[in-house]
Write an enzyme that holds these catalytic residues in place. Sequence first.
Site, PDB file in Angstrom:
ATOM      1  CE  LYS A  35      32.057   4.773  49.186  1.00 57.96           C
ATOM      2  NZ  LYS A  35      31.508   5.794  48.574  1.00 57.96           N
ATOM      3  CB  THR A  36      39.008   5.626  46.403  1.00 63.75           C
ATOM      4  OG1 THR A  36      37.981   4.803  46.153  1.00 63.75           O
ATOM      5  CG2 THR A  36      40.324   4.844  45.918  1.00 63.75           C
ATOM      6  CG  ASP A  61      35.384   0.863  45.421  1.00 58.82           C
ATOM      7  OD1 ASP A  61      34.424   1.168  46.343  1.00 58.82           O
ATOM      8  OD2 ASP A  61      35.596   1.782  44.466  1.00 58.82           O
ATOM      9  CB  THR A 103      27.219   2.590  47.246  1.00 58.45           C
ATOM     10  OG1 THR A 103      27.096   1.634  46.386  1.00 58.45           O
ATOM     11  CG2 THR A 103      28.451   3.558  46.594  1.00 58.45           C
ATOM     12  NE  ARG A 160      34.431   9.939  41.347  1.00 56.95           N
ATOM     13  CZ  ARG A 160      34.079   8.823  41.917  1.00 56.95           C
ATOM     14  NH1 ARG A 160      33.044   8.582  42.439  1.00 56.95           N
ATOM     15  NH2 ARG A 160      35.153   8.123  42.566  1.00 56.95           N
TER      16      ARG A 160
HETATM   17  P1  ATP Z   1      33.468   5.719  44.717  1.00 56.28           P
HETATM   18  O1  ATP Z   1      32.466   4.938  45.741  1.00 56.28           O
HETATM   19  O2  ATP Z   1      32.785   5.940  43.633  1.00 56.28           O
HETATM   20  O3  ATP Z   1      34.695   4.783  44.534  1.00 56.28           O
HETATM   21  P2  ATP Z   1      34.746   7.346  46.502  1.00 56.28           P
HETATM   22  O4  ATP Z   1      33.752   7.853  47.604  1.00 56.28           O
HETATM   23  O5  ATP Z   1      35.731   6.400  46.522  1.00 56.28           O
HETATM   24  O6  ATP Z   1      33.805   7.096  45.304  1.00 56.28           O
HETATM   25  P3  ATP Z   1      36.938   8.957  45.704  1.00 56.28           P
HETATM   26  O7  ATP Z   1      37.395   8.364  44.420  1.00 56.28           O
HETATM   27  O8  ATP Z   1      37.751   8.927  46.695  1.00 56.28           O
HETATM   28  O9  ATP Z   1      35.331   8.973  46.029  1.00 56.28           O
HETATM   29  O10 ATP Z   1      36.817  10.708  45.510  1.00 56.28           O
HETATM   30  C1  ATP Z   1      36.257  11.399  44.472  1.00 56.28           C
HETATM   31  C2  ATP Z   1      37.312  12.554  44.194  1.00 56.28           C
HETATM   32  O11 ATP Z   1      36.789  13.607  45.057  1.00 56.28           O
HETATM   33  C3  ATP Z   1      38.709  12.265  44.188  1.00 56.28           C
HETATM   34  O12 ATP Z   1      39.335  12.836  43.070  1.00 56.28           O
HETATM   35  C4  ATP Z   1      38.894  13.133  45.437  1.00 56.28           C
HETATM   36  O13 ATP Z   1      40.162  13.939  44.889  1.00 56.28           O
HETATM   37  C5  ATP Z   1      38.129  14.015  45.440  1.00 56.28           C
HETATM   38  N1  ATP Z   1      37.725  14.013  47.066  1.00 56.28           N
HETATM   39  C6  ATP Z   1      36.928  13.305  47.909  1.00 56.28           C
HETATM   40  N2  ATP Z   1      36.930  13.529  49.082  1.00 56.28           N
HETATM   41  C7  ATP Z   1      37.538  14.756  49.131  1.00 56.28           C
HETATM   42  C8  ATP Z   1      37.905  15.433  50.481  1.00 56.28           C
HETATM   43  N3  ATP Z   1      37.559  15.328  51.541  1.00 56.28           N
HETATM   44  N4  ATP Z   1      39.041  16.594  50.327  1.00 56.28           N
HETATM   45  C9  ATP Z   1      39.073  16.813  49.026  1.00 56.28           C
HETATM   46  N5  ATP Z   1      38.599  16.192  47.791  1.00 56.28           N
HETATM   47  C10 ATP Z   1      38.194  14.964  48.133  1.00 56.28           C
END
Ligand code: ATP
Length: 331
Positions: free
Chosen positions: A64-65, A109, A158, A217
């Site tokens: 998401k981030t 977030d 989430t 992740r």
């Molecule tokens: P949270 O809800 O815990 O903040 P999030 O959904 O925001 O998590 P991110 O921090 O964006 O998750 O992603 C986690 C890791 O996974 C990052 O290091 C990112 O590099 C990798 N990642 C996420 N999605 C992808 C994707 N589609 N392709 C490649 N790498 C990804």
Amino acid sequence: VLDAQPLPEESSGRPDDGLRPKRLDDYIGQDELKQVLGIAVQAALGRGDALDHVLLYGPPGLGKTTMALVLAEELGVTCRITSAPALERPRDIVGLLVNVQPRDLLFIDEIHRLNRVSEELLYPAMEDRRLDLTVGKGSTARTRSLELPPFTLVGATTKAGSLSSPLRDRFGLIQRLEFYGQEDLEAIVSRTADLLGVSLSAGACRRIAGCCRGTPRIANRLLRRVRDVACVQGRQNQIDEGLVSQALSLHRVDHRGLDAGDRRLLAQLDQHHDGGPVGLETLAAALGEDPTTLESVVEPFLLQQGLLVRTPRGRMLTEAARAHLREQEVA
Ligand code: ATP
């Protein structure tokens, strides 16, 4: 090692962990999400306007981030990252909004954790680009309105169900992120391996992708742990399936992505309750765990994998779980 929540060094407050894809084309998987947001970005760029507000929801660690940062990159604007717990006082959100530049992207977030006052400050800001401030106290208090430039709020959660409906209704685009399939995860692992400068065999890549619980992740974290073992053995350039197995068993992760805690829960049900049904409280007490942790952290993946079922009378083990436990005993 299998917790999808970020470790401090992976937290979303850090805009760049060095592994995040920067553009939509590099963002692997989530095709529907990319298609919908890609069109919205093109349209916003065409109109020279800010992108509509976006709500991204889904389990942690799915990107998401990363997507918020990708959107900012595609739009050629700045992304300011924060999270709801950091916006406790009204002045926190006011500070954020008064500094917003035209078409900027604000990423909040855990947006379901915003308090009422902050949420109510957001409503006119999102809808009418207006910030209503109360100046002074008591009988001299007056409301002043401040005009804001067009901006985009990207909220991530989430728990979409915990969002109040007035807040949810103010997002023009509401998108769910899905767990990733094997093929996409292999592409993510292989991309990360390139970025980390390690060389993986196809089997090694498949193995990591197969036990990361559909979550990038976790895939990236497992790869780092595999790299540690490879480093110690001086084999950074020849990581094969055997080396991945060694690293995974060091962390007690099995080929389905279950860790020791998951297997302990399944074994407890199998050996002491004849497969269930058993109530959550009983199970938690037997395992010495907190029931909420068990329910929100341990169980969701087991349920999703069809290894556990929740019934009105309690938790029950499935045939697939029994087969998995037997397989592990043999291994
Ligand atoms: P949270 O809800 O815990 O903040 P999030 O959904 O925001 O998590 P991110 O921090 O964006 O998750 O992603 C986690 C890791 O996974 C990052 O290091 C990112 O590099 C990798 N990642 C996420 N999605 C992808 C994707 N589609 N392709 C490649 N790498 C990804």
